[in-house]
Design a protein around this motif. Structure first.
Motif, mmCIF file in Angstrom:
data_model
loop_
_atom_site.group_PDB
_atom_site.id
_atom_site.type_symbol
_atom_site.label_atom_id
_atom_site.label_comp_id
_atom_site.label_asym_id
_atom_site.label_seq_id
_atom_site.Cartn_x
_atom_site.Cartn_y
_atom_site.Cartn_z
ATOM 1 N N LEU A 68 -8.038 12.130 -10.751
ATOM 2 C CA LEU A 68 -6.841 12.500 -11.520
ATOM 3 C C LEU A 68 -5.694 11.555 -11.196
ATOM 4 N N THR A 69 -5.578 11.198 -9.904
ATOM 5 C CA THR A 69 -4.479 10.342 -9.488
ATOM 6 C C THR A 69 -4.554 8.981 -10.178
ATOM 7 N N PHE A 72 -3.742 9.358 -13.929
ATOM 8 C CA PHE A 72 -2.419 9.752 -14.411
ATOM 9 C C PHE A 72 -1.249 9.221 -13.588
ATOM 10 N N ALA A 73 -1.436 9.009 -12.269
ATOM 11 C CA ALA A 73 -0.294 8.604 -11.453
ATOM 12 C C ALA A 73 -0.242 7.098 -11.234
ATOM 13 N N PRO A 75 -1.168 4.540 -13.127
ATOM 14 C CA PRO A 75 -0.588 3.745 -14.230
ATOM 15 C C PRO A 75 0.936 3.759 -14.242
ATOM 16 N N GLN A 76 1.545 4.760 -13.585
ATOM 17 C CA GLN A 76 2.995 4.799 -13.515
ATOM 18 C C GLN A 76 3.537 3.735 -12.573
ATOM 19 N N VAL A 77 2.690 3.280 -11.636
ATOM 20 C CA VAL A 77 3.148 2.292 -10.667
ATOM 21 C C VAL A 77 2.792 0.888 -11.124
ATOM 22 N N PHE A 78 1.535 0.712 -11.530
ATOM 23 C CA PHE A 78 1.100 -0.622 -11.959
ATOM 24 C C PHE A 78 0.964 -0.630 -13.470
ATOM 25 N N ASP A 79 1.511 -1.674 -14.072
ATOM 26 C CA ASP A 79 1.546 -1.679 -15.520
ATOM 27 C C ASP A 79 0.205 -2.012 -16.156
ATOM 28 N N PHE B 35 7.641 -0.451 -2.742
ATOM 29 C CA PHE B 35 7.349 -0.856 -4.112
ATOM 30 C C PHE B 35 6.896 0.341 -4.939
ATOM 31 N N VAL B 36 5.950 1.117 -4.354
ATOM 32 C CA VAL B 36 5.429 2.284 -5.077
ATOM 33 C C VAL B 36 6.550 3.274 -5.361
ATOM 34 N N ARG B 39 8.957 1.953 -8.032
ATOM 35 C CA ARG B 39 8.383 2.026 -9.375
ATOM 36 C C ARG B 39 8.417 3.462 -9.893
ATOM 37 N N LEU B 40 8.024 4.385 -9.005
ATOM 38 C CA LEU B 40 8.009 5.792 -9.426
ATOM 39 C C LEU B 40 9.421 6.263 -9.734
ATOM 40 N N ARG B 43 10.617 5.084 -13.056
ATOM 41 C CA ARG B 43 10.081 5.859 -14.179
ATOM 42 C C ARG B 43 10.603 7.294 -14.174
ATOM 43 N N HIS B 45 10.362 9.642 -11.750
ATOM 44 C CA HIS B 45 9.531 10.707 -11.185
ATOM 45 C C HIS B 45 10.199 11.390 -9.999
ATOM 46 N N TYR B 244 2.952 14.713 -14.079
ATOM 47 C CA TYR B 244 1.734 14.461 -13.310
ATOM 48 C C TYR B 244 2.026 14.013 -11.883
ATOM 49 N N VAL B 245 2.929 13.067 -11.737
ATOM 50 C CA VAL B 245 3.131 12.463 -10.419
ATOM 51 C C VAL B 245 3.593 13.488 -9.381
ATOM 52 N N ILE B 248 0.729 15.973 -8.654
ATOM 53 C CA ILE B 248 -0.340 15.390 -7.838
ATOM 54 C C ILE B 248 0.107 15.268 -6.390
#
Lengths: 215, 322
Positions: A68-69, A72-73, A75-79, B35-36, B39-40, B43, B45, B244-245, B248
């Motif tokens: 699931l990660t 869904f999750a 793709p939010q970090v890496f384009d 970085f993570v 980015r989050l 967006r 989150h 989602y983020v 999760i």
């Protein structure tokens, strides 16, 4: 019974999908796991910490949650997007690498102390000691647990089928949705997995025998 | 520690180098994490509105119910798998060839088939023949999950117990027979208690696997924690995106905490067992591998040999083995 013959193409595709996914993620998991094990025995504290955190995190997380990660999750970090197959490959190898790391680390512990001491007294560096003396011997001892880990990986790859990756379970799902008798499907798919897992344990037994040394 | 074997106590130059590596390593890891997070955050989150959703009663109830359902499945499946494991292990040690073969066949079959496929097949079976099997209500998913988990983990637990049987010194069994105990008495009074005791860490590790595998309920759309989380994330739209983020993150933390608590129990039990001076060997906890782990019966060097070594080590002073 006829399900296999009538849908042989699907079964073959699923079987090849499972084999391909298993082989690819085994190789990746092995490399990652050995590198992580190297991290965990290195003299550099942050790397040791990183290895320990990795193992703790991924060994205690359900694989389904990891799927699931990455769906869904991540793709939010890496384009850049991955296709489902690559995603499944990444998840399976990351998850399995934590088990490989632990196996290799316990293998390192079984290498006699004198070996590493001798290597050091010959003036070898950490990497030389690890790479040429300790790891080759450790790998030999961890072959049985590694075989179990890769068998588990084969079975875990079924979860990828539930996430729309072409493999055996995926085809079972499709066909059983079409109303074929579940008992036969179950049997044929089970047989497919049995072939793969027996191949793995056979291969490892061969490896074990050929790498066996007197200690 | 193995680490000290591989390199000398660092001298001034090596210490300097290690310090440089440490700095680089720390920077790299922190950089990655940053970085993570960046980015989050970009967006959205980490926006307060997103995390505010966890303040709603229905969200909390959904997560709480998910945890309860997961624990319910785990408790029932874990208990059933232990019972089944004990039965199968005893059957496998039976003197009657037919029983032995049946048990062995059962164990081998269900250990070889991916758990997900067993669960899925059971689920479809229950759905298809619902009325014939006398099922009422909507609990197909629950029973498919529980029975699937129990069958698979029971097969694995049976192998664990078998390794435990093998670790009991042969002489004890002979002595018991010489004293005139019956077969069932030898099993219940001598073999089972010692096997359970010596393999307890491994048994608990396998329970951790059972707990993790309850998440397969997600795939057969059974409303355990993961499915509840997915539903939650799928139906909650905050600031134009699904949550989602954060979900999760929260659910992952819950799973890791539950599994680590159980693993912690295994470690504690192992340490306790090592301290006891009863002469009963405590086999090293095998990897809580997703599957048989280090418990492949086909390999003769598996846990059996390990347990035997541990048994041999038992009369050494405890500090030495380890």
């Amino acid at each position: 019974m006829n399900v296999l013959l009538d849908h042989f193409a699907e079964f073959r595709e699923g079987f090849i999908g499972t084999v391909w996914l298993t082989v690819a993620s085994s190789v990746l998991a092995l490399i990652l796991g050995v590198v992580l094990a190297g991290f965990r025995v290195s003299p550099v504290p942050p790397l040791r910490f990183f290895g320990a955190a990795w193992v703790t995190l991924f060994r205690n997380t359900p694989l389904t949650l990891l799927f699931l990660t990455i769906w869904f999750a991540v793709p939010q970090v890496f384009d850049f997007g991955f296709d489902p197959w690559t995603k499944a490959l990444i998840v399976l190898s990351v998850y399995t690498s934590s088990f490989v790391c632990e196996a290799v680390r316990s293998g390192i512990n079984t290498v006699p102390l004198g070996q590493a001491e001798a290597a050091r007294s010959l003036g070898m560096t950490f990497f030389q000691t690890l790479g040429t003396i300790v790891l080759p011997q450790a790998v030999r001892t961890v072959l049985p647990p590694l075989s179990s880990i890769f068998i588990a990986l084969t079975k875990n790859s079924a979860i990828a089928g539930a996430f729309s990756v072409t493999e055996l379970f995926g085809w079972q799902k499709v066909l059983s949705d079409q109303g074929f008798a579940i008992a036969w499907l179950f049997l044929w798919v089970a047989l497919g997995y049995l072939v793969i897992t027996f191949t793995i344990s056979g291969l490892f037994r061969l490896l074990e025998r050929s790498l066996e040394v007197a200690r | 520690m193995s680490s000290s074997v591989l390199y000398d106590a660092p001298g001034p130059k090596a210490r300097m180098r290690n310090r440089i590596y440490s700095v680089i390593g720390t920077v790299a890891i922190i950089g990655l994490i940053t970085f993570v997070i960046m980015r989050l955050a970009d967006r959205g989150h980490f926006a307060s509105e997103v995390w505010n959703t966890f303040n709603y009663a229905n969200v909390r109830i959904a997560i709480r119910d998910g945890i309860f359902t997961t624990l319910k499945v785990f408790a029932l499946a874990g208990a059933l798998s232990l019972v089944l494991g004990a039965l199968l292990a005893v059957a496998r040690a039976s003197d009657h060839r037919a029983i032995r073969w049946l048990a062995t066949g059962f164990i081998e079959l269900f250990r070889a088939i991916p758990l997900l496929i067993t669960i899925y097949a059971l689920w479809v079976l229950f759905l298809t023949y619902k009325s014939d099997l006398g099922f009422v209500g909507e609990n197909n998913g629950f029973w498919a999950l529980v029975i699937g988990l129990a069958v698979y983990n029971g097969a694995v637990q049976a192998e664990v117990l078998r390794a435990g049987f093998n670790a009991v010194p042969r002489g004890q069994v002979e002595a018991a027979y010489a004293l005139g105990l019956r077969k069932s008495q030898v099993m219940t009074m001598l073999l089972l208690p010692q096997a359970v005791r010596s393999m307890l860490p491994t048994i608990i590790s396998q329970l951790v696997v059972t707990l993790k595998d309850t998440s397969l309920g997600y795939i057969i759309t059974y409303a355990e924690l993961l499915y509840a989380a997915r539903q939650l994330a799928n139906t909650t739209l905050v600031n134009g995106q699904y949550i989602y983020v954060p979900v999760i993150m929260v659910v992952g933390t819950i799973y890791v905490a539950m599994c680590m608590a159980l693993s912690g129990l295994a470690t504690w039990v192992e340490k306790r067992g090592r301290r006891a001076k009863t002469g009963i060997a405590v086999a090293a906890a095998a990897e809580p591998a997703e599957a048989p782990g280090a418990l492949d019966p086909s390999d003769p060097k598996g846990p059996t040999a390990e347990a035997e070594q541990a048994a041999a080590k038992a009369d050494e002073p405890p500090g030495k083995s380890g």
